[in-house]
Scaffold this motif. Structure first.
Motif, PDB file in Angstrom:
ATOM      1  N   TYR A  33       0.183   1.474  11.441  1.00 22.48           N
ATOM      2  CA  TYR A  33       0.609   0.464  10.471  1.00 22.48           C
ATOM      3  C   TYR A  33      -0.588  -0.439  10.173  1.00 22.48           C
ATOM      4  O   TYR A  33      -1.057  -1.170  11.051  1.00 22.48           O
ATOM      5  CB  TYR A  33       1.783  -0.350  11.015  1.00 22.48           C
ATOM      6  N   ILE A  34      -1.097  -0.378   8.941  1.00 24.84           N
ATOM      7  CA  ILE A  34      -2.243  -1.188   8.538  1.00 24.84           C
ATOM      8  C   ILE A  34      -1.731  -2.341   7.681  1.00 24.84           C
ATOM      9  O   ILE A  34      -1.172  -2.123   6.600  1.00 24.84           O
ATOM     10  CB  ILE A  34      -3.268  -0.354   7.754  1.00 24.84           C
ATOM     11  N   GLN A  35      -1.917  -3.558   8.168  1.00 25.45           N
ATOM     12  CA  GLN A  35      -1.454  -4.731   7.427  1.00 25.45           C
ATOM     13  C   GLN A  35      -2.429  -5.061   6.302  1.00 25.45           C
ATOM     14  O   GLN A  35      -3.653  -5.024   6.480  1.00 25.45           O
ATOM     15  CB  GLN A  35      -1.312  -5.921   8.374  1.00 25.45           C
ATOM     16  N   ASN A  36      -1.886  -5.394   5.159  1.00 25.47           N
ATOM     17  CA  ASN A  36      -2.698  -5.657   3.981  1.00 25.47           C
ATOM     18  C   ASN A  36      -3.251  -7.083   4.022  1.00 25.47           C
ATOM     19  O   ASN A  36      -2.982  -7.907   3.150  1.00 25.47           O
ATOM     20  CB  ASN A  36      -1.850  -5.443   2.728  1.00 25.47           C
ATOM     21  N   THR A  37      -4.057  -7.357   5.050  1.00 27.79           N
ATOM     22  CA  THR A  37      -4.575  -8.706   5.279  1.00 27.79           C
ATOM     23  C   THR A  37      -6.068  -8.822   5.023  1.00 27.79           C
ATOM     24  O   THR A  37      -6.659  -9.858   5.282  1.00 27.79           O
ATOM     25  CB  THR A  37      -4.290  -9.140   6.733  1.00 27.79           C
ATOM     26  N   PHE A  38      -6.704  -7.749   4.556  1.00 26.47           N
ATOM     27  CA  PHE A  38      -8.136  -7.799   4.285  1.00 26.47           C
ATOM     28  C   PHE A  38      -8.440  -6.912   3.085  1.00 26.47           C
ATOM     29  O   PHE A  38      -7.696  -5.990   2.754  1.00 26.47           O
ATOM     30  CB  PHE A  38      -8.955  -7.368   5.500  1.00 26.47           C
ATOM     31  N   LEU A  44      -8.537   1.964   2.669  1.00 32.28           N
ATOM     32  CA  LEU A  44      -8.739   2.560   3.985  1.00 32.28           C
ATOM     33  C   LEU A  44      -7.477   3.266   4.476  1.00 32.28           C
ATOM     34  O   LEU A  44      -7.560   4.306   5.138  1.00 32.28           O
ATOM     35  CB  LEU A  44      -9.182   1.484   4.982  1.00 32.28           C
ATOM     36  N   ALA A  45      -6.310   2.722   4.147  1.00 33.42           N
ATOM     37  CA  ALA A  45      -5.064   3.392   4.518  1.00 33.42           C
ATOM     38  C   ALA A  45      -4.991   4.768   3.861  1.00 33.42           C
ATOM     39  O   ALA A  45      -4.616   5.767   4.503  1.00 33.42           O
ATOM     40  CB  ALA A  45      -3.860   2.540   4.111  1.00 33.42           C
ATOM     41  N   ILE A  46      -5.377   4.843   2.594  1.00 34.68           N
ATOM     42  CA  ILE A  46      -5.381   6.129   1.887  1.00 34.68           C
ATOM     43  C   ILE A  46      -6.392   7.082   2.510  1.00 34.68           C
ATOM     44  O   ILE A  46      -6.132   8.283   2.689  1.00 34.68           O
ATOM     45  CB  ILE A  46      -5.704   5.903   0.393  1.00 34.68           C
ATOM     46  N   LYS A  47      -7.567   6.551   2.894  1.00 36.03           N
ATOM     47  CA  LYS A  47      -8.609   7.389   3.506  1.00 36.03           C
ATOM     48  C   LYS A  47      -8.109   7.978   4.823  1.00 36.03           C
ATOM     49  O   LYS A  47      -8.284   9.184   5.088  1.00 36.03           O
ATOM     50  CB  LYS A  47      -9.851   6.527   3.743  1.00 36.03           C
ATOM     51  N   ASN A  52      -5.893  13.049   7.799  1.00 35.61           N
ATOM     52  CA  ASN A  52      -4.878  13.653   8.686  1.00 35.61           C
ATOM     53  C   ASN A  52      -5.181  13.450  10.167  1.00 35.61           C
ATOM     54  O   ASN A  52      -5.002  14.351  10.986  1.00 35.61           O
ATOM     55  CB  ASN A  52      -4.745  15.159   8.393  1.00 35.61           C
ATOM     56  N   LEU A  53      -5.647  12.262  10.493  1.00 32.95           N
ATOM     57  CA  LEU A  53      -5.931  11.961  11.897  1.00 32.95           C
ATOM     58  C   LEU A  53      -4.663  11.604  12.670  1.00 32.95           C
ATOM     59  O   LEU A  53      -4.627  11.735  13.895  1.00 32.95           O
ATOM     60  CB  LEU A  53      -6.912  10.783  11.980  1.00 32.95           C
ATOM     61  N   VAL A  57       0.436   7.170   8.254  1.00 32.77           N
ATOM     62  CA  VAL A  57      -0.293   5.914   8.067  1.00 32.77           C
ATOM     63  C   VAL A  57       0.478   5.097   7.044  1.00 32.77           C
ATOM     64  O   VAL A  57       0.709   5.554   5.920  1.00 32.77           O
ATOM     65  CB  VAL A  57      -1.737   6.152   7.578  1.00 32.77           C
ATOM     66  N   ILE A  58       0.905   3.895   7.445  1.00 36.77           N
ATOM     67  CA  ILE A  58       1.762   3.062   6.604  1.00 36.77           C
ATOM     68  C   ILE A  58       1.038   1.765   6.281  1.00 36.77           C
ATOM     69  O   ILE A  58       0.557   1.078   7.194  1.00 36.77           O
ATOM     70  CB  ILE A  58       3.103   2.743   7.300  1.00 36.77           C
ATOM     71  N   LEU A  59       0.954   1.430   4.995  1.00 35.89           N
ATOM     72  CA  LEU A  59       0.381   0.150   4.589  1.00 35.89           C
ATOM     73  C   LEU A  59       1.504  -0.884   4.531  1.00 35.89           C
ATOM     74  O   LEU A  59       2.473  -0.712   3.801  1.00 35.89           O
ATOM     75  CB  LEU A  59      -0.287   0.264   3.221  1.00 35.89           C
TER      76      LEU A  59
END
Length: 369
Positions: A33-38, A44-47, A52-53, A57-59
């Protein structure tokens, strides 16, 4: 199979995330879970998704920030209590997917979203484990693990389980630097056995393959006091030998036409991957970046900490305490302790810069030989 949720809210967390993926996790199902704080959180979430690591991956589209300068602390605590009580509604509104059950939650930077998330999943599974991972200076000073009794009480009243703040396990890059927490928490060191592979992956993720060779690097932070200190440094060195690393979440421009590291949202630790910094001097009030060459590569650049000279902003006392801790810590773990300088006066700074200039001059001449 174990299912893990990992919460990241800074570029540095993503840097550590890649090391954990390469070195620690084996067969677990990992959702990030990547918070949209920067800036560039979405990119980067899309990358990460394309690489496929991880399983998913959730924004997280929104994040409640607390600005110490705009809200009285008591109002903040009351608002946080209210938001914690209605945490399930918040999660549903800001995570655009079905949320599965998790066995473990890993996080680094503590914030309201983390509390909401842990509360929600603890209801589902009382055996839920919460694990802390590296967050730079906040980790090594104990700040990210230790919270006040009053805040604990508020969190408990809001239904946040004690697992959210009584951390049993923590993963870091340098276990030796956690001496003040040994015995209370299981401290595990993130290996670096697949370093070259991890380095290439990080350079791909952050689109970085550059290097900087200026003698002095100044790291911007979130404090009003630093501009005067920056000007003092500029007035006592050759201007062309200085470069500025701006803070990734700071938008104000205080430094005019000063030469800057252009990759603002690339973590300093990624920049460090490309070259040795033992022949340079890192300067700041007390930035996490000062630790990276030693913690990651066992290199010892000159470090010039300026926190003793700053006019202390009372609301940010805890931040200055962390600066002091990290300065003393680096002094302790450096083999060459003369390379860690903590001046207390402007005259001390001028003398320190003279020592550094002569030391770097000798180092560069030695390198050429």
């Amino acid at each position: 199979m174990k299912r893990i949720a990992v919460i990241c809210c800074t570029p540095y967390h993503l840097f550590v995330l890649v090391f954990l993926q390469k070195e620690v996790w084996k067969n677990e199902i990992i959702d990030v879970y990547i918070q949209n704080t920067f800036e560039q959180a979405g990119r980067l979430a899309i990358k990460f998704k394309h690489l496929n690591l991880f399983n998913n991956v959730i924004l997280v589209e929104d994040e409640i920030y607390y600005d110490f300068d705009k809200m009285p602390r008591i109002m903040y605590l009351v608002k946080r209590l209210f938001n914690c009580i209605r945490s399930e509604k918040y999660l549903k509104n800001h995570i655009n997917c079905e949320i599965p059950c998790y066995n473990e939650i890993w996080y680094s930077g503590r914030n309201q979203f983390t509390d909401y998330f842990i509360k929600h999943f603890y209801k589902e599974d009382k055996s839920l484990k919460v694990i802390l991972f590296e967050d730079g200076v906040s980790t090594y000073s104990g700040y990210s693990k230790n919270i006040s009794s009053s805040k604990k009480l508020l969190l408990r009243l809001a239904g946040i389980p004690k697992q959210a703040f009584e951390i049993e396990t923590m993963w870091v890059f340098n276990k030796m630097a956690c001496g003040n927490m040994l015995g209370e928490t299981q401290i595990l060191e993130i290996p670096k056995t697949r370093f070259e592979e991890t380095k290439l992956l990080l350079q791909n993720i952050f689109d970085y393959n550059n290097s900087y060779h200026e003698r002095y690097i100044f790291f911007e932070q979130f404090l009003d006091a630093e501009k005067d200190l920056f000007n003092m440094i500029v007035n006592n060195i050759k201007y062309e030998e200085l470069i500025l690393k701006t803070h990734p979440r700071k938008t104000t421009k205080l430094y005019g036409n000063t030469k800057q590291i252009k990759e603002k949202n690339v973590p300093w630790e990624v920049i460090c991957l490309n070259q040795s910094y033992s022949k340079q001097c890192l300067i700041s009030l007390g930035s996490t970046a000062m630790c990276a060459p030693k913690f990651l590569f066992d290199e010892e650049p000159y470090l010039l900490f300026l926190y003793e000279l700053a006019e202390k902003e009372e609301r940010k006392k805890a931040l200055y305490d962390r600066f002091a801790y990290i300065g003393k810590l680096m002094k302790e773990i450096y083999q060459n302790k003369d390379r860690v300088l903590i001046p207390k006066t402007k005259e001390d700074v001028i003398r320190a810069l003279d020592v550094i200039d002569r030391g770097l001059g000798a180092a560069i001449k030695g390198k050429r030989r």
